[in-house]
Design a protein around this motif. Sequence first.
Motif, mmCIF file in Angstrom:
data_model
loop_
_atom_site.group_PDB
_atom_site.id
_atom_site.type_symbol
_atom_site.label_atom_id
_atom_site.label_comp_id
_atom_site.label_asym_id
_atom_site.label_seq_id
_atom_site.Cartn_x
_atom_site.Cartn_y
_atom_site.Cartn_z
ATOM 1 N N PRO A 536 0.838 -1.210 0.000
ATOM 2 C CA PRO A 536 0.000 0.000 0.000
ATOM 3 C C PRO A 536 0.875 1.263 0.000
ATOM 4 O O PRO A 536 1.942 1.296 0.609
ATOM 5 N N GLY A 537 0.379 2.294 -0.664
ATOM 6 C CA GLY A 537 1.104 3.573 -0.732
ATOM 7 C C GLY A 537 1.937 3.731 -1.990
ATOM 8 O O GLY A 537 2.246 4.857 -2.396
ATOM 9 N N LYS A 538 2.314 2.611 -2.577
ATOM 10 C CA LYS A 538 3.052 2.704 -3.836
ATOM 11 C C LYS A 538 2.080 2.648 -5.011
ATOM 12 O O LYS A 538 0.976 2.136 -4.890
ATOM 13 N N THR A 539 2.534 3.165 -6.101
ATOM 14 C CA THR A 539 1.686 3.121 -7.295
ATOM 15 C C THR A 539 1.580 1.705 -7.793
ATOM 16 O O THR A 539 2.420 0.838 -7.474
ATOM 17 N N ILE A 540 0.535 1.470 -8.584
ATOM 18 C CA ILE A 540 0.335 0.124 -9.134
ATOM 19 C C ILE A 540 1.526 -0.279 -9.999
ATOM 20 O O ILE A 540 1.993 -1.422 -9.946
ATOM 21 N N VAL A 541 2.015 0.677 -10.778
ATOM 22 C CA VAL A 541 3.151 0.361 -11.658
ATOM 23 C C VAL A 541 4.368 -0.018 -10.831
ATOM 24 O O VAL A 541 5.092 -0.972 -11.149
ATOM 25 N N GLU A 542 4.618 0.731 -9.740
ATOM 26 C CA GLU A 542 5.773 0.411 -8.891
ATOM 27 C C GLU A 542 5.619 -0.984 -8.281
ATOM 28 O O GLU A 542 6.592 -1.748 -8.208
ATOM 29 N N ASN A 543 4.420 -1.318 -7.866
ATOM 30 C CA ASN A 543 4.186 -2.650 -7.301
ATOM 31 C C ASN A 543 4.389 -3.733 -8.346
ATOM 32 O O ASN A 543 4.959 -4.795 -8.053
ATOM 33 N N ILE A 544 3.889 -3.501 -9.560
ATOM 34 C CA ILE A 544 4.056 -4.499 -10.617
ATOM 35 C C ILE A 544 5.536 -4.726 -10.900
ATOM 36 O O ILE A 544 6.013 -5.874 -10.950
ATOM 37 N N ILE A 545 6.287 -3.622 -11.061
ATOM 38 C CA ILE A 545 7.716 -3.751 -11.356
ATOM 39 C C ILE A 545 8.434 -4.432 -10.193
ATOM 40 O O ILE A 545 9.300 -5.296 -10.398
ATOM 41 N N ASN A 546 8.077 -4.055 -8.969
ATOM 42 C CA ASN A 546 8.732 -4.611 -7.783
ATOM 43 C C ASN A 546 8.508 -6.112 -7.681
ATOM 44 O O ASN A 546 9.447 -6.879 -7.425
ATOM 45 N N CYS A 547 7.261 -6.546 -7.940
ATOM 46 C CA CYS A 547 6.972 -7.978 -7.850
ATOM 47 C C CYS A 547 7.624 -8.765 -8.980
ATOM 48 O O CYS A 547 8.093 -9.895 -8.780
ATOM 49 N N ILE A 548 7.640 -8.208 -10.172
ATOM 50 C CA ILE A 548 8.265 -8.910 -11.301
ATOM 51 C C ILE A 548 9.758 -9.089 -11.061
ATOM 52 O O ILE A 548 10.335 -10.148 -11.338
ATOM 53 N N GLU A 549 10.417 -8.027 -10.499
ATOM 54 C CA GLU A 549 11.847 -8.110 -10.283
ATOM 55 C C GLU A 549 12.201 -9.063 -9.136
ATOM 56 O O GLU A 549 13.308 -9.615 -9.125
ATOM 57 N N LYS A 550 11.275 -9.242 -8.177
ATOM 58 C CA LYS A 550 11.560 -10.131 -7.049
ATOM 59 C C LYS A 550 11.076 -11.550 -7.289
ATOM 60 O O LYS A 550 11.143 -12.385 -6.385
ATOM 61 N N SER A 551 10.572 -11.796 -8.518
ATOM 62 C CA SER A 551 10.075 -13.139 -8.846
ATOM 63 C C SER A 551 10.994 -13.774 -9.883
ATOM 64 O O SER A 551 11.472 -13.104 -10.823
ATOM 65 N N TYR A 552 11.217 -15.095 -9.704
ATOM 66 C CA TYR A 552 12.064 -15.837 -10.635
ATOM 67 C C TYR A 552 11.362 -15.989 -11.973
ATOM 68 O O TYR A 552 11.991 -15.892 -13.025
ATOM 69 N N LYS A 553 10.070 -16.197 -11.953
ATOM 70 C CA LYS A 553 9.274 -16.359 -13.164
ATOM 71 C C LYS A 553 8.064 -15.419 -13.128
ATOM 72 O O LYS A 553 7.681 -14.922 -12.071
ATOM 73 N N SER A 581 16.212 -7.334 -20.808
ATOM 74 C CA SER A 581 17.258 -6.628 -20.067
ATOM 75 C C SER A 581 18.151 -7.590 -19.297
ATOM 76 O O SER A 581 19.354 -7.362 -19.174
ATOM 77 N N GLU A 582 17.567 -8.680 -18.746
ATOM 78 C CA GLU A 582 18.359 -9.631 -17.961
ATOM 79 C C GLU A 582 18.704 -10.884 -18.740
ATOM 80 O O GLU A 582 19.353 -11.784 -18.214
ATOM 81 N N ASN A 583 18.266 -10.939 -19.979
ATOM 82 C CA ASN A 583 18.541 -12.092 -20.839
ATOM 83 C C ASN A 583 18.142 -13.399 -20.145
ATOM 84 O O ASN A 583 18.870 -14.385 -20.161
ATOM 85 N N SER A 584 16.969 -13.398 -19.511
ATOM 86 C CA SER A 584 16.512 -14.570 -18.753
ATOM 87 C C SER A 584 15.275 -15.161 -19.413
ATOM 88 O O SER A 584 14.540 -14.467 -20.117
ATOM 89 N N ASN A 585 15.066 -16.452 -19.121
ATOM 90 C CA ASN A 585 13.905 -17.149 -19.656
ATOM 91 C C ASN A 585 12.828 -17.197 -18.577
ATOM 92 O O ASN A 585 12.541 -18.238 -17.988
ATOM 93 N N SER A 586 12.207 -16.022 -18.316
ATOM 94 C CA SER A 586 11.384 -15.887 -17.113
ATOM 95 C C SER A 586 9.892 -15.896 -17.390
ATOM 96 O O SER A 586 9.111 -15.714 -16.465
ATOM 97 N N LEU A 587 9.449 -16.085 -18.619
ATOM 98 C CA LEU A 587 8.034 -16.026 -18.934
ATOM 99 C C LEU A 587 7.452 -17.421 -19.057
ATOM 100 O O LEU A 587 8.029 -18.305 -19.713
ATOM 101 N N ILE A 588 6.275 -17.570 -18.432
ATOM 102 C CA ILE A 588 5.506 -18.811 -18.558
ATOM 103 C C ILE A 588 4.111 -18.418 -19.001
ATOM 104 O O ILE A 588 3.433 -17.636 -18.332
ATOM 105 N N LEU A 589 3.681 -18.944 -20.129
ATOM 106 C CA LEU A 589 2.385 -18.609 -20.680
ATOM 107 C C LEU A 589 1.438 -19.789 -20.491
ATOM 108 O O LEU A 589 1.753 -20.921 -20.851
#
Length: 653
Positions: A536-553, A581-589
């Motif tokens: 709470p208190g952070k913007t939705i975009v900041e939360n999305i970026i924060n969670c994506i960066e702290k997640s392996y996938k 940017s990180e050259n990682s295989n982090s997407l699962i569809l």
Amino acid sequence: MTEKMRSLRKFFLYKCLFALTIWNHVSLSVENELFTSVSNDFGEDVSDKNIQSLSFLYSSSHQSKANLDWVVIQNTTESLSLSEITNDNVKKLVALLSNFRQGSRLQNLTLTNVAVDWDALIELLQTVWHSSIEYLDMDNVKQLSDIERRHFDYSGTSLKALTMKKVVLTDLYFSQSDLYRIFANMNIAALTISESEMIHMLCPSSNSPFRYLNFLKNDLTDLLFQKCEKLIQLETLILERNKFESLPKVSFMTSSMKSLKYLDMSDNLLSHDAADVQCQWAESLAELDLSSNQLTDTVFECLPVNVRKLSLQNNQISSVPKGMAELKSLEELNLASNRLADLPGCSRFTSLEFLNVEMNLIFTPSADFFQSCPRVRELQAGHNPFKCSCELQDFIRLERQSGRKLFDWPAAYTCEYPEELRGTQLKDFHLSELACNTVLLLVTALLLTLVLVAVVAFLCIYLDVPWYVRMTWQWTQTKRRAWHNRPEEQESVLQFHAFISYSERDSLWVKNELIPNLEKGEGRVQLCQHERNFIPGKTIVENIINCIEKSYKSIFVLSPNFVQSEWCHYELYFAHHKLFSENSNSLILILLEPIAPHVIPARYHKLKALMAKRTYLEWPKERSKHPLFWANLRAAINFNLPTTDGKTCGETD
């Protein structure tokens, strides 16, 4: 028979004697009276023939007569031309000419190489004056000596014109008036004294019949005919190649010449620098030649108002002043070989028909010339250093529309500038309408700009470029703030196995199927879900970026509902950015429901690319296949998280 023969012989003899007597009489008459008696007695037989020469005539008579010494150049019934007249034979010439009284057929006399003294010259002229001769030409006259005042009888002459060329005076001490008075008071229509170094000419003592005076190539100055009011019948005055300097003085010289029509002052030293000096020309002057002098733009302040033909060729004129007096009668103007930079307008020459501006400094003539000079029938503008440009092309086009008025086109009209076009005839010089029409060029550029803007706008809208720009900016700002707040952390610590992105309409499947099957049982998977892990208190975009960066996938639950969600698009964009940017295989569809290609919006081109290139897991409808689906999904997420303090994505201190 014998008597008859004798009678015939006597008759024949008498006829022969009579014939000889007649022939002798004719010969003596020709010798003594020089054709006068012959013309009277046998005029019809002799006058119609061209007698070959006087030398032949004398050699056909008595051989005892002395040679005349002169050379006969031409001898016809009406013309006689002699050369080499000297003091030795001038008396014989005077005697010869005295026989041609008024009424004779001889009208033209030409004498070349005349070397006599003053008295002999006066006697010769006096004899001609009272003869039938109408035109006397004397070329290369050398007056030896003894110039004194002599009486001259001008009455009863048939002479109309006297021409004297190359007169040389060897007598250095004499009264100038004694010499010039003889010629000034001549009662003839035309007088020419040229190439004779003459320094002055007197004004006639009474009203003169001169209609033509030609003093070509002498040393006359501004003192000529000043305050002379006797040349009231003079129509033509030629003073070419003398030493006149003041144009106003020349104008005052003509002011009393009430009949003057033509004046030639070319090749002098004329100038007009005093703007406050008024000029006064003969009102009748219609043709004026001022070429080859030292005149500048100020000459237009000193011109006859009624002039019809004006030549100012070869002077130092750079422009035609707009404030000059109007020359309403001017029809022909010659400004060749000056310093003009442009064509003069016709605002002060309303009747102008012929204009010559050859050999000036005109680079680009004004295109409005033909509009300002509608009466001009011929323009001579060749041999100028033309600069081939759009303005020049406009001038050529207007000239063609006006009816081909350029004289000596196209040979005399070539490009001088630019260097690469030097020597190109103007008829071969062409530029596109777009390059020369400024309005058209601006309109075209504006239209192209509008089209380009429209295309870019369409592409931006079609590809959703503003959205991507906005997202990139937000992502950059978020990263900057995160770096500023935690400068000691060089890279994020992974706290989750996967971040889940899904549409709110698919939340039941996520909550009832996906989360329970991954977070329970062996190999527990830690998931980051926005409902429980966004700070709470952070913007939705900041939360999305924060969670994506702290997640392996990053797990994306795809369905028709997903492509309609704006936030799902954000999450896909940031995850895709991490992928590169990180050259990682982090997407699962995970394909929850089939998605038709036409349903996917244009801005989801990254999703289309991912579905086309990457393998995705499709949720099976048969329950028997569900265990295999979860096993494959766990295998894709398989990763051992680093040891942490046990806090989740959503926990704080």
